[in-house]
Design a protein around this motif. Sequence first.
Motif, PDB file in Angstrom:
ATOM      1  N   ASP A  60      -6.965  10.497  -6.552  1.00 34.16           N
ATOM      2  CA  ASP A  60      -6.455   9.822  -7.753  1.00 34.16           C
ATOM      3  C   ASP A  60      -7.565   9.065  -8.485  1.00 34.16           C
ATOM      4  OD1 ASP A  60      -3.957  10.781  -7.252  1.00 34.16           O
ATOM      5  OD2 ASP A  60      -3.244   8.975  -6.219  1.00 34.16           O
ATOM      6  N   VAL A  61      -8.431   8.392  -7.700  1.00 31.38           N
ATOM      7  CA  VAL A  61      -9.541   7.655  -8.333  1.00 31.38           C
ATOM      8  C   VAL A  61     -10.484   8.611  -9.040  1.00 31.38           C
ATOM      9  CG1 VAL A  61     -11.585   6.247  -7.851  1.00 31.38           C
ATOM     10  CG2 VAL A  61      -9.387   5.692  -6.789  1.00 31.38           C
ATOM     11  N   ALA A  62     -10.757   9.756  -8.394  1.00 34.62           N
ATOM     12  CA  ALA A  62     -11.688  10.714  -8.991  1.00 34.62           C
ATOM     13  C   ALA A  62     -11.153  11.289 -10.295  1.00 34.62           C
ATOM     14  CB  ALA A  62     -11.982  11.825  -7.995  1.00 34.62           C
ATOM     15  N   ARG A  63      -9.847  11.317 -10.480  1.00 32.20           N
ATOM     16  CA  ARG A  63      -9.263  11.930 -11.664  1.00 32.20           C
ATOM     17  C   ARG A  63      -9.035  10.932 -12.798  1.00 32.20           C
ATOM     18  NH1 ARG A  63      -4.181  15.508 -10.225  1.00 32.20           N
ATOM     19  NH2 ARG A  63      -4.458  15.925 -12.457  1.00 32.20           N
ATOM     20  N   ARG A  64      -9.340   9.665 -12.589  1.00 29.11           N
ATOM     21  CA  ARG A  64      -9.057   8.674 -13.635  1.00 29.11           C
ATOM     22  C   ARG A  64      -9.986   8.835 -14.853  1.00 29.11           C
ATOM     23  NH1 ARG A  64      -8.073   3.136 -10.092  1.00 29.11           N
ATOM     24  NH2 ARG A  64      -6.037   3.754  -9.217  1.00 29.11           N
ATOM     25  N   ARG A  65     -11.227   9.217 -14.632  1.00 27.80           N
ATOM     26  CA  ARG A  65     -12.188   9.348 -15.740  1.00 27.80           C
ATOM     27  C   ARG A  65     -13.212  10.410 -15.368  1.00 27.80           C
ATOM     28  NH1 ARG A  65     -16.950   6.993 -14.299  1.00 27.80           N
ATOM     29  NH2 ARG A  65     -16.891   5.534 -12.518  1.00 27.80           N
ATOM     30  N   PRO A  66     -13.888  10.894 -16.344  1.00 25.95           N
ATOM     31  CA  PRO A  66     -14.950  11.865 -16.063  1.00 25.95           C
ATOM     32  C   PRO A  66     -16.071  11.197 -15.254  1.00 25.95           C
ATOM     33  CG  PRO A  66     -14.315  11.948 -18.374  1.00 25.95           C
ATOM     34  CD  PRO A  66     -13.662  10.738 -17.807  1.00 25.95           C
ATOM     35  N   ARG A  67     -16.651  11.965 -14.355  1.00 22.78           N
ATOM     36  CA  ARG A  67     -17.698  11.448 -13.490  1.00 22.78           C
ATOM     37  C   ARG A  67     -18.871  12.421 -13.474  1.00 22.78           C
ATOM     38  NH1 ARG A  67     -15.846   7.274 -10.271  1.00 22.78           N
ATOM     39  NH2 ARG A  67     -13.560   6.964 -10.296  1.00 22.78           N
ATOM     40  N   THR A  68     -20.004  11.853 -13.035  1.00 21.01           N
ATOM     41  CA  THR A  68     -21.197  12.680 -12.923  1.00 21.01           C
ATOM     42  C   THR A  68     -21.116  13.522 -11.661  1.00 21.01           C
ATOM     43  OG1 THR A  68     -22.371  10.984 -11.689  1.00 21.01           O
ATOM     44  CG2 THR A  68     -22.522  10.886 -14.112  1.00 21.01           C
ATOM     45  N   ALA A  69     -22.057  14.477 -11.583  1.00 22.64           N
ATOM     46  CA  ALA A  69     -22.100  15.346 -10.413  1.00 22.64           C
ATOM     47  C   ALA A  69     -22.377  14.554  -9.149  1.00 22.64           C
ATOM     48  CB  ALA A  69     -23.168  16.413 -10.617  1.00 22.64           C
ATOM     49  N   GLU A  70     -23.260  13.520  -9.244  1.00 21.24           N
ATOM     50  CA  GLU A  70     -23.552  12.719  -8.058  1.00 21.24           C
ATOM     51  C   GLU A  70     -22.315  11.962  -7.585  1.00 21.24           C
ATOM     52  OE1 GLU A  70     -25.251  12.740 -10.823  1.00 21.24           O
ATOM     53  OE2 GLU A  70     -27.183  13.644 -10.236  1.00 21.24           O
ATOM     54  N   GLU A  71     -21.531  11.435  -8.538  1.00 20.29           N
ATOM     55  CA  GLU A  71     -20.316  10.722  -8.161  1.00 20.29           C
ATOM     56  C   GLU A  71     -19.304  11.673  -7.514  1.00 20.29           C
ATOM     57  OE1 GLU A  71     -20.086   7.105 -11.403  1.00 20.29           O
ATOM     58  OE2 GLU A  71     -19.292   9.056 -11.955  1.00 20.29           O
ATOM     59  N   HIS A  72     -19.186  12.853  -8.085  1.00 21.25           N
ATOM     60  CA  HIS A  72     -18.278  13.836  -7.469  1.00 21.25           C
ATOM     61  C   HIS A  72     -18.736  14.205  -6.059  1.00 21.25           C
ATOM     62  CE1 HIS A  72     -15.355  14.638 -10.568  1.00 21.25           C
ATOM     63  NE2 HIS A  72     -16.312  14.745 -11.506  1.00 21.25           N
ATOM     64  N   GLU A  73     -20.037  14.317  -5.826  1.00 18.11           N
ATOM     65  CA  GLU A  73     -20.533  14.639  -4.494  1.00 18.11           C
ATOM     66  C   GLU A  73     -20.185  13.530  -3.503  1.00 18.11           C
ATOM     67  OE1 GLU A  73     -24.653  15.500  -4.640  1.00 18.11           O
ATOM     68  OE2 GLU A  73     -24.402  17.413  -5.684  1.00 18.11           O
ATOM     69  N   ARG A  74     -20.346  12.252  -3.934  1.00 15.37           N
ATOM     70  CA  ARG A  74     -19.997  11.157  -3.048  1.00 15.37           C
ATOM     71  C   ARG A  74     -18.491  11.160  -2.727  1.00 15.37           C
ATOM     72  NH1 ARG A  74     -23.611   8.264  -6.438  1.00 15.37           N
ATOM     73  NH2 ARG A  74     -21.830   7.348  -7.565  1.00 15.37           N
ATOM     74  N   ILE A  75     -17.702  11.414  -3.771  1.00 13.80           N
ATOM     75  CA  ILE A  75     -16.251  11.467  -3.527  1.00 13.80           C
ATOM     76  C   ILE A  75     -15.895  12.620  -2.593  1.00 13.80           C
ATOM     77  CG2 ILE A  75     -14.013  11.860  -4.633  1.00 13.80           C
ATOM     78  CD1 ILE A  75     -15.088  10.351  -7.074  1.00 13.80           C
ATOM     79  N   LEU A  76     -16.543  13.782  -2.815  1.00 17.75           N
ATOM     80  CA  LEU A  76     -16.263  14.936  -1.940  1.00 17.75           C
ATOM     81  C   LEU A  76     -16.700  14.661  -0.505  1.00 17.75           C
ATOM     82  CD1 LEU A  76     -17.214  17.926  -4.274  1.00 17.75           C
ATOM     83  CD2 LEU A  76     -14.924  17.223  -3.542  1.00 17.75           C
ATOM     84  N   ASP A  77     -17.853  13.957  -0.342  1.00 16.49           N
ATOM     85  CA  ASP A  77     -18.273  13.607   1.020  1.00 16.49           C
ATOM     86  C   ASP A  77     -17.246  12.705   1.690  1.00 16.49           C
ATOM     87  OD1 ASP A  77     -20.546  15.089   0.762  1.00 16.49           O
ATOM     88  OD2 ASP A  77     -21.823  13.392   0.162  1.00 16.49           O
TER      89      ASP A  77
END
Length: 495
Positions: free
Chosen positions: A272-289
């Motif tokens: 849910d947090v990841a979908r609130r706003r657009p994020r950079t690739a690094e942020e997506h990687e941290r969320i995926l980790d």
Amino acid sequence: MTLVTRVSVAFLVALALALSGFSACLYVLAGLRLRLDLDQELEATLDRFPERRESASGRVAWAVYDDAGRRIEGSTGAGSQAVLDGRDLGPIAVDVAKTIADRDGLRWRVLARRIGGRGRHGPPPDDRGGPRRPPPPEKEARKGGGPGRDRPGQVLAAWASLEPVEAELRWLALALPLISIGLWGLTAAIGHHFGRRALAPLTLMAESARNMPFDDGRLPSPGTRDELDEFARSFNGLLDRLHVALERQRQFTGQASHQLRTPLAALVAAIDVARRRPRTAEEHERILDRLRDDAGRLWRVVEALLFLARADADAELPDAERLDLAAWAAGHLRLWSDHGRAADLHFEASGGARPWTRAHRPLLAQLLDNLLENACKYSPPGTPVVVRVAEEPGAASLAVEDRGSGIPAADLPRIFEPFHRAESARRQGPAGVGLGLAVARRIAEAHGGTIVAESEPGRGSRFVVRLPLVKADTREVVREPGLTRSPDGAGPHGG
């Protein structure tokens, strides 16, 4: 049909068969005895002839016959019917009692004996008790008998009617069934009464079990000091064990639900947090980790729960093989070379022991990984964690020792229960699920072994696994363990 009725019917059928058999045997024996008494009286009459010509009971008649069946002389009065007059006496003159029927259909018991000449007892006495002289020849001629009428070939016979014997047997045939039926009915009433009283405690226990609450309750003790009392004690012991198991299952279900909801909630929150706003690739990687870590934790919990939920029959080890426990453990520790505590891990074989056991390599690796992860988690870095292999009488032991905070004595009995964590571990130790030691115990038991915990607060803990000892096989080659992960993610283990 109630138990009392079934027991009563079985008993009454057996009793009816017994009474029927007894009555039949008694009837047959009585008939034989009555006929034997009659035969003995017939024989006694013949033996006493001519000194005593009448039977003691008066029911036996006698007569002397010639070969043609003509009566020469005989008894008079009741029972003196000439049942043998005119008969061929050859077949019956053999000193064996026989049963014959007269012209009126009456049955008689007859015993005949050849006496020859004047008989072995001499001539019959006269009316004054002295020897009767034979009649003169001329008198015999006038009677038509001629000389030699009492010459050899005479037969002495005694007989008695079977009607009294048969009357007694008919009375016995009527009395025995009536007596048997009366005894059977009386026994049925008494047996049913005492059967109900004897099984009343069982009925009370059945009613108590029917009204017993699902989660608690005990059967009342009948106090009979017999099998029913023992049954009540055994059943109550079973109920106690079931109640304990049910309570543990409730705790297990509640704790498992909590452990499964926690990583799932974290996964949903991170998504849910990841979908609130657009994020950079690094942020997506941290969320995926982070999502991967939460998913891995969830996967480890599910795998551990599935392993603990397996039935005993499913916990068999079809791929078990003999292995050198010391060589295997030393090789397995090399897989921990990239672990943060690798420098603290040490291996020792007590006295150079090389015990052999039979084990499933992946499961045994999972057990050791769980113990090592537990030791590293609850001991400070820089303190040794020792894996020790030794040979004991009939067992190969594998021990993991640490110098950590230890386990309080109150928690030792429950340390291997699923989801159980000591209070000190929950307050100070790192986060954990509480399934590693439960899985380790299940693996040890699946191998036919045991696992025990020894600990002293402030000085560390020692977990000892004892497996059945087998004969060494010098042809066995210990394979290098492969790099895989254990199902609960405790660490690398060999395949």
